[in-house]
Design a protein around this motif. Structure first.
Motif, PDB file in Angstrom:
ATOM      1  N   ILE A 107       0.830  -1.210   0.000  1.00 47.69           N
ATOM      2  CA  ILE A 107       0.000   0.000   0.000  1.00 47.69           C
ATOM      3  C   ILE A 107       0.862   1.258   0.000  1.00 47.69           C
ATOM      4  O   ILE A 107       0.694   2.160  -0.835  1.00 47.69           O
ATOM      5  N   LYS A 155       2.838   1.720  -3.194  1.00 43.79           N
ATOM      6  CA  LYS A 155       1.996   1.746  -4.390  1.00 43.79           C
ATOM      7  C   LYS A 155       2.459   0.749  -5.459  1.00 43.79           C
ATOM      8  O   LYS A 155       2.631   1.087  -6.640  1.00 43.79           O
ATOM      9  N   GLU A 194      -1.890 -10.956  -0.480  1.00 44.44           N
ATOM     10  CA  GLU A 194      -1.881  -9.494  -0.428  1.00 44.44           C
ATOM     11  C   GLU A 194      -2.243  -8.883  -1.781  1.00 44.44           C
ATOM     12  O   GLU A 194      -3.009  -7.916  -1.858  1.00 44.44           O
ATOM     13  N   LEU A 203      -5.667  -6.597  -2.383  1.00 47.58           N
ATOM     14  CA  LEU A 203      -5.458  -5.185  -2.737  1.00 47.58           C
ATOM     15  C   LEU A 203      -5.721  -4.886  -4.214  1.00 47.58           C
ATOM     16  O   LEU A 203      -5.580  -3.748  -4.649  1.00 47.58           O
ATOM     17  N   ARG A 206      -3.974  -5.908  -6.759  1.00 49.58           N
ATOM     18  CA  ARG A 206      -2.748  -5.791  -7.551  1.00 49.58           C
ATOM     19  C   ARG A 206      -2.608  -7.020  -8.455  1.00 49.58           C
ATOM     20  O   ARG A 206      -3.204  -8.059  -8.219  1.00 49.58           O
TER      21      ARG A 206
END
Length: 387
Positions: free
Chosen positions: A102, A105, A122, A126, A128
């Motif tokens: 986070i 970025k 993760e 998130l 990603r």
């Protein structure tokens, strides 16, 4: 102005004795030159850090244990208290990584091998992109399996893209990686290994190397057995140097005993690990690749690029790199007799070996450069980001 792509490369090992670590360093270095913002995540402190600093590659530590939470060794029993301690450390690692992604970025999480899953959860939570490298046959080469296969397969299939280091590895894993796109991108090797072509056996002596961690799967003992046969046949212009970390102390003792009992001390030596393997290649004629199931064979390509003749086992990813009698020689897997025959063939046909090594060097430099590898990986990144 286009946004800089930020990639987190999750290492599964922090030691330079691992070919996967060298591949990761080469990838990071070339991606950085291509304008990608790269950070390598290390599970533990290790000797690769000095190299990363020299290349000005950003890295970060988050202590994490893949064994036995994600994968487990087939020949090892794990103590419950040890497992519990590692699970607690791993829980903290997931929280730390969640925050790291986070704060920094990160756009893409790229896990460097199947032997770790740190970053997979993760990335998905998130939103990603997740790229996962597969560099191993698991049970067949690294003697490990997933601790919970059903759970592992489900998680692996959440990847946006899976990169296999050889067709053999892709084929082996494609049967259960049914949801994630999978493609073959061969490992890249640094151009530092390239040198002007040298004459085969220029001094009348055959200098042979076998490179890799000293452990049963690398089959250093097989090479020694082949040398025993050659010496017994009266061939004495041969020398074998065994280079690598001692991964299995008992196996190392077996090899030492074999050398001593068969009076091979004048023909076989042990050099230990080296940071200057490129120099070793320069003074060698032949490099042996004896592993039964080499997923790719970084050593194979390094040796070819250096102008050495590679004699490899006709198995695994080695057969994708070597075309027998064209850019190297292949011997029957696990056969010391056939390996000795191929070495003798090389000694008896030096001009043919000169031609073979020239073809091999050209192919390796064109097909397996670290730049070409990074370019192909960057193409994968651009495709997954565009989804």
């Amino acid at each position: 102005m286009a946004k800089t792509l930020k990639v987190l490369l999750v290492a599964t090992c922090s030691e330079i004795s691992s070919g996967a670590t060298w591949s990761l360093i080469g990838l990071a270095d070339n991606l950085k030159k291509m304008g990608v913002s790269v950070t390598i995540l290390l599970p533990l402190p290790g000797d690769c850090e000095e190299i990363l600093e020299n290349h000005r590659i950003s890295f970060h530590h988050i202590r994490y244990y893949s064994y036995p939470s994600w994968v487990c060794a087939l020949d090892k029993k794990y103590i419950y208290l040890e497992q519990l301690t590692k699970k607690v450390i791993n829980f903290i690692a997931h929280i730390r990584l969640f925050l790291f992604i986070i704060i920094n970025k990160i756009d893409i999480v790229h896990i460097n091998a199947f032997t770790s899953c740190l970053g997979a959860i993760e990335a998905k939570i998130l939103g990603r992109k997740l790229v996962w490298h597969v560099r191993e046959f698991m049970e067949q080469d690294i003697k490990s399996r997933f601790s919970d296969e059903k759970k592992a397969i489900k998680r692996l299939n959440t990847a946006d893209y899976i990169v296999a280091v050889s067709t053999a590895v892709a084929k082996k894993n494609r049967e259960y990686l049914c949801c994630a796109p999978i493609d073959v991108i061969y490992n890249g090797v640094s151009s530092k290994f390239y040198q002007n072509h040298k004459k085969f056996m220029s001094d009348g002596l055959l200098n042979v190397l076998i490179v890799g961690r000293i452990m049963p799967k690398k089959n250093q003992l097989l090479a020694c057995q082949a040398f025993k046969q050659l010496v017994q046949q009266g061939i004495d212009n041969i020398r074998l140097e065994i280079i690598g970390n001692i991964e299995d102390a008992e196996y190392y003792r077996i090899i030492q005993s074999f050398v001593k009992e068969n009076s091979l001390d004048n023909y076989i030596s042990f050099a230990g690990p080296t940071d200057c393997i490129d120099i070793k290649y320069q003074s060698s004629d032949v490099v042996l690749v004896c592993a039964d199931n080499e997923a790719f064979g970084r050593t194979t390509v390094e040796a070819m690029m250096s102008g050495c003749l590679v004699i490899g086992s006709d198995s695994g990813g080695t057969t994708e790199i070597i075309d027998n009698n064209i850019n190297g020689l292949l011997f029957v897997k696990k056969s010391a007799e056939d390996l000795s025959e191929r070495i003798r063939f090389a000694i008896n046909h030096p001009e043919m070996m000169d031609t073979i090594t020239k073809v091999a060097q050209k192919k390796a430099n064109h097909k397996f450069s670290d730049y070409q590898n990074a370019k192909s990986i960057l193409d994968v990144y651009q495709r997954v980001i565009a989804k």
